[in-house]
Design a protein around this motif. Structure first.
Motif, mmCIF file in Angstrom:
data_model
loop_
_atom_site.group_PDB
_atom_site.id
_atom_site.type_symbol
_atom_site.label_atom_id
_atom_site.label_comp_id
_atom_site.label_asym_id
_atom_site.label_seq_id
_atom_site.Cartn_x
_atom_site.Cartn_y
_atom_site.Cartn_z
ATOM 1 N N ALA A 54 -19.622 64.300 33.199
ATOM 2 C CA ALA A 54 -20.145 65.414 33.995
ATOM 3 C C ALA A 54 -19.579 65.373 35.409
ATOM 4 C CB ALA A 54 -21.669 65.340 34.033
ATOM 5 N N ASP A 55 -19.586 66.493 36.047
ATOM 6 C CA ASP A 55 -19.094 66.598 37.414
ATOM 7 C C ASP A 55 -20.184 66.183 38.396
ATOM 8 O OD1 ASP A 55 -17.964 67.245 39.832
ATOM 9 O OD2 ASP A 55 -17.898 69.395 39.466
ATOM 10 N N ALA A 56 -20.058 64.980 38.944
ATOM 11 C CA ALA A 56 -21.057 64.467 39.887
ATOM 12 C C ALA A 56 -21.020 65.217 41.218
ATOM 13 C CB ALA A 56 -20.847 62.976 40.119
ATOM 14 N N HIS A 57 -20.007 66.049 41.415
ATOM 15 C CA HIS A 57 -19.903 66.791 42.672
ATOM 16 C C HIS A 57 -20.508 68.181 42.591
ATOM 17 C CE1 HIS A 57 -17.545 63.616 44.409
ATOM 18 N NE2 HIS A 57 -16.770 63.628 43.352
ATOM 19 N N ALA A 58 -21.053 68.533 41.432
ATOM 20 C CA ALA A 58 -21.706 69.836 41.297
ATOM 21 C C ALA A 58 -22.888 69.898 42.271
ATOM 22 C CB ALA A 58 -22.177 70.042 39.862
ATOM 23 N N PRO A 59 -23.119 71.040 42.907
ATOM 24 C CA PRO A 59 -24.166 71.137 43.936
ATOM 25 C C PRO A 59 -25.549 70.713 43.459
ATOM 26 C CG PRO A 59 -22.839 73.126 43.922
ATOM 27 C CD PRO A 59 -22.394 72.300 42.749
ATOM 28 N N HIS A 60 -25.914 71.080 42.241
ATOM 29 C CA HIS A 60 -27.250 70.702 41.769
ATOM 30 C C HIS A 60 -27.359 69.190 41.594
ATOM 31 C CE1 HIS A 60 -24.914 71.361 38.090
ATOM 32 N NE2 HIS A 60 -25.781 70.592 37.438
ATOM 33 N N ARG A 61 -26.312 68.539 41.121
ATOM 34 C CA ARG A 61 -26.350 67.073 40.964
ATOM 35 C C ARG A 61 -26.307 66.366 42.312
ATOM 36 N NH1 ARG A 61 -22.535 68.324 36.816
ATOM 37 N NH2 ARG A 61 -23.697 68.544 34.889
ATOM 38 N N ALA A 63 -27.705 67.220 44.949
ATOM 39 C CA ALA A 63 -29.040 67.265 45.559
ATOM 40 C C ALA A 63 -29.806 65.990 45.254
ATOM 41 C CB ALA A 63 -29.814 68.490 45.073
ATOM 42 N N TRP A 64 -29.879 65.586 43.990
ATOM 43 C CA TRP A 64 -30.659 64.384 43.670
ATOM 44 C C TRP A 64 -29.867 63.109 43.833
ATOM 45 C CZ3 TRP A 64 -30.238 68.110 39.637
ATOM 46 C CH2 TRP A 64 -29.374 67.791 38.610
ATOM 47 N N LEU A 65 -28.554 63.136 43.611
ATOM 48 C CA LEU A 65 -27.769 61.917 43.821
ATOM 49 C C LEU A 65 -27.781 61.513 45.294
ATOM 50 C CD1 LEU A 65 -24.733 62.636 41.472
ATOM 51 C CD2 LEU A 65 -26.578 60.968 41.106
ATOM 52 N N ASP A 66 -27.592 62.482 46.189
ATOM 53 C CA ASP A 66 -27.603 62.184 47.626
ATOM 54 C C ASP A 66 -28.981 61.747 48.115
ATOM 55 O OD1 ASP A 66 -24.922 62.805 47.713
ATOM 56 O OD2 ASP A 66 -25.187 64.738 48.720
ATOM 57 N N ALA A 67 -30.029 62.144 47.395
ATOM 58 C CA ALA A 67 -31.394 61.728 47.747
ATOM 59 C C ALA A 67 -31.734 60.358 47.151
ATOM 60 C CB ALA A 67 -32.400 62.771 47.269
ATOM 61 N N GLY A 68 -30.815 59.801 46.354
ATOM 62 C CA GLY A 68 -31.024 58.461 45.801
ATOM 63 C C GLY A 68 -31.701 58.436 44.439
ATOM 64 N N PHE A 69 -31.479 59.467 43.639
ATOM 65 C CA PHE A 69 -32.103 59.553 42.323
ATOM 66 C C PHE A 69 -31.070 59.844 41.245
ATOM 67 C CE2 PHE A 69 -35.568 60.383 45.170
ATOM 68 C CZ PHE A 69 -36.692 59.878 44.538
ATOM 69 N N GLU A 70 -31.422 59.490 40.027
ATOM 70 C CA GLU A 70 -30.704 59.971 38.857
ATOM 71 C C GLU A 70 -31.685 60.833 38.075
ATOM 72 O OE1 GLU A 70 -30.974 56.623 35.469
ATOM 73 O OE2 GLU A 70 -29.913 55.968 37.281
ATOM 74 N N ALA A 71 -31.167 61.768 37.296
ATOM 75 C CA ALA A 71 -32.022 62.687 36.552
ATOM 76 C C ALA A 71 -31.968 62.369 35.063
ATOM 77 C CB ALA A 71 -31.579 64.120 36.790
ATOM 78 N N ILE A 72 -33.138 62.316 34.458
ATOM 79 C CA ILE A 72 -33.262 62.118 33.020
ATOM 80 C C ILE A 72 -34.052 63.317 32.504
ATOM 81 C CG2 ILE A 72 -34.108 60.596 31.196
ATOM 82 C CD1 ILE A 72 -34.033 58.361 33.458
#
Length: 88
Positions: A54-61, A63-72
């Motif tokens: 997946a593209d980790a640079h997508a704006p929606h991703r 949001a949570w990656l920069d906040a220190g989270f991963e999404a499940i």
């Protein structure tokens, strides 16, 4: 300001105020936070993944990656568990 910036802000604040491992949010709550609808693609687990495919640079991703989270995600249940990532 991007569509998902409010989600990042929410998660940063949640992280500062809570000791729990993560937070589960329903799609409807995320839509309230971002002030709009999630796209149809959010119904697919891949939309939430930030792995090698997946593209980790997508704006929606971002949001949570920069906040220190991963999404499940559990798209059928319309929920996402945002799990804290270890701080370096």
């Amino acid at each position: 300001m991007g569509k998902y910036d409010a989600l990042g802000t929410f998660l940063r604040r949640w992280r500062r105020r809570n000791d729990a491992e993560g937070v589960e949010l329903r799609f409807a709550h995320i839509e309230d936070i971002i002030g709009g609808l999630l796209p149809r693609g959010a119904a697919e687990p891949e939309w939430w993944c930030a792995n090698g495919r997946a593209d980790a640079h997508a704006p929606h991703r971002r949001a949570w990656l920069d906040a220190g989270f991963e999404a499940i995600a559990e798209p059928k249940a319309e929920t996402v568990y945002f799990k804290k990532r270890p701080t370096l």
